[in-house]
Design an enzyme around this catalytic site. Structure first.
Site, short mmCIF file in Angstrom:
data_model
loop_
_atom_site.label_atom_id
_atom_site.label_comp_id
_atom_site.label_asym_id
_atom_site.label_seq_id
_atom_site.Cartn_x
_atom_site.Cartn_y
_atom_site.Cartn_z
N ASP A 206 2.02 -16.14 -14.14
CA ASP A 206 2.94 -15.95 -13.01
C ASP A 206 2.23 -15.12 -11.95
O ASP A 206 1.05 -14.79 -12.10
CB ASP A 206 4.26 -15.29 -13.47
CG ASP A 206 5.44 -15.83 -12.67
OD1 ASP A 206 5.42 -15.68 -11.43
OD2 ASP A 206 6.37 -16.39 -13.27
N HIS A 280 4.36 -19.32 -7.91
CA HIS A 280 4.23 -18.33 -9.00
C HIS A 280 2.79 -18.29 -9.52
O HIS A 280 2.56 -18.25 -10.73
CB HIS A 280 5.20 -18.66 -10.14
CG HIS A 280 6.61 -18.29 -9.81
ND1 HIS A 280 7.06 -16.99 -9.76
CD2 HIS A 280 7.70 -19.06 -9.52
CE1 HIS A 280 8.36 -16.97 -9.44
NE2 HIS A 280 8.77 -18.21 -9.28
N GLU A 344 10.39 -22.58 -7.43
CA GLU A 344 10.28 -21.58 -6.38
C GLU A 344 8.91 -21.58 -5.69
O GLU A 344 8.18 -20.60 -5.74
CB GLU A 344 10.56 -20.18 -6.98
CG GLU A 344 11.97 -20.08 -7.52
CD GLU A 344 12.31 -18.73 -8.12
OE1 GLU A 344 13.45 -18.28 -7.95
OE2 GLU A 344 11.43 -18.11 -8.77
C1 TNX Z 1 13.96 -17.38 -11.52
S1 TNX Z 1 14.03 -19.55 -13.67
C2 TNX Z 1 12.70 -17.71 -11.94
C3 TNX Z 1 11.85 -16.69 -12.59
C4 TNX Z 1 12.51 -15.34 -12.59
C5 TNX Z 1 13.96 -15.52 -12.96
C6 TNX Z 1 14.70 -14.23 -13.12
C7 TNX Z 1 12.79 -19.90 -12.85
C8 TNX Z 1 12.30 -21.21 -13.02
N1 TNX Z 1 12.26 -19.01 -11.98
O1 TNX Z 1 10.59 -16.64 -11.97
O2 TNX Z 1 11.87 -14.52 -13.52
O3 TNX Z 1 14.61 -16.29 -11.98
O4 TNX Z 1 15.98 -14.42 -13.67
#
Ligand code: TNX
Length: 626
Positions: A206, A280, A344
């Protein structure tokens, strides 16, 4: 007016004086599922009990089977001295009248995938299993042996027929935001095995850390495994300028990864490794800035939480490096699935890049979302060419789904529904469904720092993975369910256990148990307390639930009878009526309380539960006013 606060029905049958001396274990007799978590498909109880003694002989027809070996090791470790005999080497009739436990994979007749039959009669226990089913039958047997407390003891006679509802029953662990060493990962796998969970989603990379050694690209761990410091408190809170000033890092060597894979295989757990892309990915970019669209910008491994704007650039060099990384990952991990992230991914860096603009037009893509699809599609092609399949977070739907991808639906169920309607496999893991175990376990300010939210045990338990809008064909694409433990706010193994437990047991029941057998009161009050008692003695951390019947509420009236159920076998419940927070120096709850409140007065009943090892619940508060 007289109020009675939550008296479970079965307690009415038991005269007050006697029940004071009964532990939760005694109540297991009334439990249709014999204390087993996850609740089996069918349990038919019979009269009598099987007595396990040091003389009990264990007969096996496949001594080299992994599950059988696991059982042998378990018996040895737990101090049992029973003889194990290979049935192929002896005349079985000789043992027909003896007290025996038989483990057989050579059964005749029908058996669902991963299923088992367990027959307990006065002289014999016969466990038959299909594939992983033998392992799950053994887990059930171990839970029943535990139920007898003494190691050697008795198991009530019954016939249990069991198999899972879903083939994919997952737990995730984020080792990037905080690193968890091999010993802890194995402990996590032990828990998963106990609860018949069969897929471990290992979030290895990440923005804040790269945790898997890649031989071809050593800087990924030399640079990417270490951040200079870590954010203190909430990312967006008033304390958001505070950092701890302490370098933080860690990674697994390929040797360690292989060891964990082997450990998981012995427990019938598949590992799904996740390598995040194109978002990420800041730790990778800090190691190799040429992976970004702006290599000169200057990057460091993430120190704060949230979503980084710096993402991988879809150049040929990037794909070449990702192929090299994924090849090493696939050489290590034998499972079908490689998780490529996909969530994301802000598009700002791509929008600024001339290269991306050219690529969008060359490839006749609509926009940057199309570019994200192009990215995932190209990676999927490579992974498929190696005989594997990709899983991605639901953002991989945006701009067009890669042809063979499985979707993990995390932003609610919408992505999962859309993917199933397109004929893709889906794993349900919505935060809104109580499956984000980084969310707080109650609304109380006494809960430790978390990302927020509210996912109490009851919510996780109630989750139903198959959306009603899907037709029967589409429903088959929901291959299972998973809960996620993101670790931005979980820096220690103890806290990871605290956040995972007891909600992991609820996830286990969501993934395994037929909906008709699910019953939260039975789960939380009749079965869970013994499991938590065992985990307490075995040195696990967990959130101690508030005593059942003591949950925060306001009630009005003059007379109250309060009856509480202990949430952890062997734990003590202390209470106050004076408004102060109770502790172990206060009154211990031993029998139902009868309380009278004069008119225009208010009284608070506050409780705390403390386990034998000293773990404490938060303080509960019932406000009684008249
Ligand atoms: C969203 S769930 C994210 C993570 C974070 C999380 C915290 C997802 C695919 N991405 O990078 O850690 O929320 O709840």
């Amino acid at each position: 007016m007289k109020h009675t606060i939550q008296i479970p029905n079965y307690r009415f049958l038991i005269p007050g004086l006697i029940f004071l001396f009964l532990s939760n274990a005694a109540f297991a007799q009334n439990d249709p599922y014999m204390g087993i978590i996850p609740a089996p498909v069918s349990v038919t109880k019979a009269k009598g009990e099987f007595k396990l003694t040091p003389e009990t002989i264990i007969l096996v027809d496949t001594p080299d089977n992994k599950a059988v070996k696991f059982f042998n090791n378990y018996l040895k470790k737990a101090g049992y001295v029973n003889t194990v005999i290979d049935m192929g080497q002896v005349d079985r009739k000789k043992y027909s009248l003896k007290n025996t436990i038989t483990l057989s994979l050579n059964f005749k007749g029908e058996m669902p995938l991963e299923g088992y039959h367990l027959q307990i009669s006065e002289n014999q226990v016969i466990l038959e299993g299909r594939g992983a089913g033998m392992f799950y039958g053994i887990q059930t047997l171990i839970q029943l042996l535990h139920g007898s407390n003494a190691g050697y003891g008795s198991i009530p006679c019954a016939v249990i027929k069991d198999h899972p509802r879903f083939p994919y029953r997952g737990m995730h662990l984020d080792v990037a935001r905080h690193f968890f060493d091999v010993d802890f990962v194995k402990k996590y796998l032990d828990l998963m095995a106990m609860y018949k969970l069969n897929n471990f989603h290992w979030h290895l990379t990440d923005d804040q850390g790269w945790r898997i050694e890649i031989k071809k690209y050593p800087k990924l761990t030399e640079v990417g495994a270490m951040r200079a410091q870590t954010k203190i408190g909430r990312a967006a809170g008033p304390d958001s300028m505070l950092y701890d000033g302490t370098p933080y890092g860690g990674f697994y060597t390929q040797e360690q990864i292989a060891d964990v894979i082997h450990y998981a295989e012995d427990r019938y757990i598949n590992i799904v490794p996740e390598i995040e892309m194109p978002g990420h990915s800041l730790a990778a970019i800090a190691a190799y800035p040429e992976l970004s669209c702006d290599p000169e910008k200057g990057y460091k491994v993430g120190e704060n939480w949230g979503v980084s704007q710096d993402v991988l650039c879809p150049t040929d060099e990037t794909f070449k490096m990702l192929d090299g990384i994924l090849l090493e990952v696939m050489e290590l991990f034998p499972g079908k699935y490689i998780h490529i992230g996909g969530d994301e991914c802000p598009k700002i860096a791509w929008k600024k890049s001339d290269f991306c603009r050219r690529l969008i037009s060359e490839q006749s893509l609509n926009d940057e979302n199309g570019l994200q699809s192009y990215f995932v599609g190209r990676i999927e092609k490579y992974v498929n060419s190696q005989g594997r399949s990709i899983i991605g977070w639901d953002e991989i739907l945006e701009g067009g789904l890669a042809p063979n991808a499985t979707v993990m639906s995390w932003r609610g169920e919408g992505g999962g529904i859309a993917a199933a309607q397109l004929g893709h496999d889906v794993i349900m893991t919505p935060g809104s469904g109580g499956l984000y175990l980084d969310h707080a376990q109650s609304k109380s300010p006494q809960e430790p720092l978390s990302i927020g939210g509210n996912a109490p045990l009851s919510k996780t338990y109630a989750y139903e993975p198959v959306p009603a809008v899907l037709n029967t064909e589409q429903q088959k694409h929901v291959i299972g369910v998973q809960a996620n433990v993101w670790t931005e706010y979980i820096a220690t193994p103890e806290k990871a256990e605290y956040m995972a437990l007891p909600r992991m047991m609820a996830v286990s029941e969501v993934g395994w148990t037929p909906p008709a057998n699910k019953d939260y009161t039975n789960f939380s009050q009749q079965r869970l307390p013994n499991h938590l008692g065992k985990l307490d003695a075995a040195g696990f951390d967990f959130r101690v639930p508030i005593a059942y019947g003591a949950e925060d509420t306001t009630i009005s009236g003059g007379n109250f009878k309060v009856e509480l159920v202990s949430p952890v076998a062997g734990a003590k419940i202390y209470y106050t009526l004076d408004g102060y927070a109770p502790r172990e120096t206060d009154l211990e709850y031993k029998s139902p309380l009868t309380l009278t409140i004069p008119e225009h007065q208010t009284m608070h009943l506050k409780t705390i539960t403390i386990t034998p090892s000293g773990k404490r619940s938060i303080v509960s508060d019932i406000k009684m006013e008249n």
